[in-house]
Motif scaffolding. Structure first.
Motif, PDB file in Angstrom:
ATOM      1  N   SER A 219      40.340  52.908  22.838  1.00  0.00           N
ATOM      2  CA  SER A 219      41.125  51.787  23.344  1.00  0.00           C
ATOM      3  C   SER A 219      40.279  50.533  23.255  1.00  0.00           C
ATOM      4  O   SER A 219      39.060  50.579  23.467  1.00  0.00           O
ATOM      5  CB  SER A 219      41.545  52.032  24.793  1.00  0.00           C
TER       6      SER A 219
ATOM      7  N   ARG B  52      40.361  48.408  25.382  1.00  0.00           N
ATOM      8  CA  ARG B  52      39.944  48.168  26.762  1.00  0.00           C
ATOM      9  C   ARG B  52      38.613  48.847  27.079  1.00  0.00           C
ATOM     10  O   ARG B  52      38.018  48.578  28.108  1.00  0.00           O
ATOM     11  CB  ARG B  52      41.008  48.689  27.743  1.00  0.00           C
ATOM     12  N   ASN B  53      38.183  49.742  26.200  1.00  0.00           N
ATOM     13  CA  ASN B  53      36.845  50.321  26.310  1.00  0.00           C
ATOM     14  C   ASN B  53      35.940  49.506  25.404  1.00  0.00           C
ATOM     15  O   ASN B  53      35.999  49.624  24.176  1.00  0.00           O
ATOM     16  CB  ASN B  53      36.860  51.796  25.885  1.00  0.00           C
TER      17      ASN B  53
ATOM     18  N   ALA C 198      44.825  55.260  22.397  1.00  0.00           N
ATOM     19  CA  ALA C 198      45.621  54.580  23.416  1.00  0.00           C
ATOM     20  C   ALA C 198      46.865  53.918  22.851  1.00  0.00           C
ATOM     21  O   ALA C 198      47.727  53.467  23.608  1.00  0.00           O
ATOM     22  CB  ALA C 198      44.768  53.533  24.129  1.00  0.00           C
TER      23      ALA C 198
ATOM     24  N   GLU D 208      47.418  49.145  23.881  1.00  0.00           N
ATOM     25  CA  GLU D 208      46.054  49.021  24.385  1.00  0.00           C
ATOM     26  C   GLU D 208      45.058  48.795  23.247  1.00  0.00           C
ATOM     27  O   GLU D 208      43.863  48.931  23.438  1.00  0.00           O
ATOM     28  CB  GLU D 208      45.669  50.284  25.164  1.00  0.00           C
TER      29      GLU D 208
ATOM     30  N   VAL E  14      34.730  49.226  30.847  1.00  0.00           N
ATOM     31  CA  VAL E  14      36.005  49.852  30.501  1.00  0.00           C
ATOM     32  C   VAL E  14      37.055  49.445  31.523  1.00  0.00           C
ATOM     33  O   VAL E  14      36.847  49.602  32.731  1.00  0.00           O
ATOM     34  CB  VAL E  14      35.879  51.388  30.449  1.00  0.00           C
TER      35      VAL E  14
ATOM     36  N   PHE F  43      40.591  50.285  31.068  1.00  0.00           N
ATOM     37  CA  PHE F  43      41.790  50.955  30.558  1.00  0.00           C
ATOM     38  C   PHE F  43      42.593  51.480  31.744  1.00  0.00           C
ATOM     39  O   PHE F  43      42.535  52.654  32.099  1.00  0.00           O
ATOM     40  CB  PHE F  43      41.370  52.077  29.607  1.00  0.00           C
TER      41      PHE F  43
ATOM     42  N   ASP G 243      39.186  52.845  34.555  1.00  0.00           N
ATOM     43  CA  ASP G 243      38.897  51.445  34.866  1.00  0.00           C
ATOM     44  C   ASP G 243      37.632  51.388  35.713  1.00  0.00           C
ATOM     45  O   ASP G 243      37.624  51.802  36.876  1.00  0.00           O
ATOM     46  CB  ASP G 243      40.088  50.826  35.610  1.00  0.00           C
TER      47      ASP G 243
END
Length: 432
Positions: free
Chosen positions: A11, A13-14, A45, A49, A280, A282, A288
């Motif tokens: 992701s 988000r990572n 993801a 994402e 992170v 996510f 998260d």
């Protein structure tokens, strides 16, 4: 203009995973063969994402199965008895009859991306491992299906810098080794993985094995768009990354208790300013770091000098933020990598063997603490050693990081040579 499909990303988000993909794309573009390449990214993801990856983002088998159900069990069954069989039927129809079978449209788009790609590269990372004997079988099959389908469509497949293992059972190990027979090259990002791959290659026929450091070592830094208060006079800035890791709440609590009390000790006894770094974020994936950081900060108490950074930063910003620190104590492996590329000493809390393996590449494996049984005393002692050896560590980083960057570039160089059919002599590289 080659079309490169990158699979097995996680992701955006990572920021460790996103840093790997950014480093991969950056270095692949530096090769003449791929200078004008078009990139498509297929992360676990999914597209929602994946905003922030350098290319067009599409679904993956992992993200498609989450659309089928909110139940992990039903997701696994949906992959085994619906998605994967449909994918195999589509591939047979495409290769044998030239038919673009009208299957479920998101799956069809993914399979078309495989078919249209000139080569497929599995993103670097540490996802070829398991923690469960039962569920791990489906997880692994979902992971390896990404390059299994590409190989069935006749596409050259490469695995960028990997950490492989451990596995919860021998069946899972055999599942991975069989999948590696279908790839052209696999790159090991640390010594344990390389030894494992070389042992497998002696027992079974599989793709060529080469060493190559983590692609995140190639990432550029950016000034973080957050206010970083100065440390107290004569003190230091210390960055912390924490995460949810343990399935057992009591064990997770023990880890968080140690980190919270350590943060308070840094401020009260070591005259430091502490910053929780959100690597992170996510949220949808339940991964998260900010949630874990809030719990750890609550354990530390209402102590002035402890700062919880909530901003959503990109990988370059995270690296820049780590570079603003004097020390980093990181559970997230890439927070340690980002810090060390900025010549900032890091104390790593290792949750998998890959952490010790990557620290060992710089001769710093003694600065790894196992997350299991982590205690306040062990983190305090590790941090004191980090302080005492700061100058020697910085010297080691200034010498070792450029070598690891060169090592990380090996993957794109060998992939370009293999893809274009212009192999060169790399004996000196592969023996390192």
């Amino acid at each position: 203009m080659p079309h490169i499909l990158i699979t097995n990303a996680y992701s955006a988000r990572n920021k460790g995973d996103a840093g790997i993909v950014a480093g991969m794309v950056q270095d692949l573009r530096s090769r003449e063969a791929f200078g004008q390449a078009r990139f498509t990214i297929s992360p676990a993801a999914g597209p929602e994402e994946g905003d922030g990856f350098p290319g067009t983002v599409i679904d993956s088998f992992q993200s498609l199965k989450t659309r089928l159900s909110s139940s992990p069990r039903l997701q696994g069954l949906g992959f085994l008895f619906l998605l994967y069989p449909l994918a195999l039927i589509w591939i047979v129809c495409r290769r044998v009859f030239g038919i673009d079978l009208p299957v479920w449209s998101p799956l069809r788009r993914l399979l078309r991306a495989y078919d249209e790609a000139d080569l497929v590269i599995a993103a670097g990372g540490g996802y070829l491992y398991t923690r469960s004997k039962r569920r791990g079988n489906v997880v692994l099959l979902t992971v390896i299906s990404n390059y299994h389908c590409a190989a069935l469509l006749g596409k050259p497949v490469y695995l960028f810098s990997q950490s492989i293992g451990p596995f919860a059972g021998r069946f899972q190990e055999r599942l991975v080794t069989r999948s590696l027979r279908r790839v052209r090259m696999v790159f090991a990002r640390e010594a344990d993985t390389r030894r494992r791959l070389e042992e497998w290659s002696r027992r079974w026929k599989m793709g060529a094995v080469h060493p190559a450091a983590d692609a995140a070592f190639l990432l550029s830094a950016a000034t973080p768009p957050v206010d970083i208060p100065p440390p107290p006079p004569g003190g230091a800035r210390v960055g912390l990354t924490v995460r949810s890791w343990f399935h057992t709440p009591e064990v997770q609590q023990q880890y968080e208790e140690a980190m919270g009390r350590f943060a308070r000790w840094l401020v009260e006894e070591m005259n430091a300013a502490v910053f929780f770094v959100p690597q992170v974020t996510f949220i949808k994936g339940g991964d998260d770091d900010r949630e874990a950081a809030r719990r750890v900060k609550a354990i530390a108490g209402d102590t002035p000098g402890i700062h919880l950074i909530e901003d959503e930063l990109d990988p370059a910003g995270i690296r820049g933020l780590c570079g603003e620190m004097d020390f980093v104590v990181g559970t997230r492996m890439h927070s340690n990598i980002y810090a060390m590329t900025m010549n900032v000493p890091a104390l790593a809390v290792g949750y998998q063997p890959k952490t010790a393996g990557i620290m060992a590449q710089l001769g710093l494996e003694r600065f790894v603490l196992p997350i299991e049984g982590l205690s306040l005393k062990s983190v305090q002692e590790g941090f004191r050693c980090l302080q005492e050896e700061r100058d020697a560590i910085v010297a080691a980083l200034k010498k070792g990081i450029p070598k690891l960057r060169d090592d990380a570039r090996r993957a794109s160089r060998l992939i370009a040579d293999n893809f274009t059919g212009k192999p060169r002599q790399h004996a000196m590289e592969t023996k390192q």
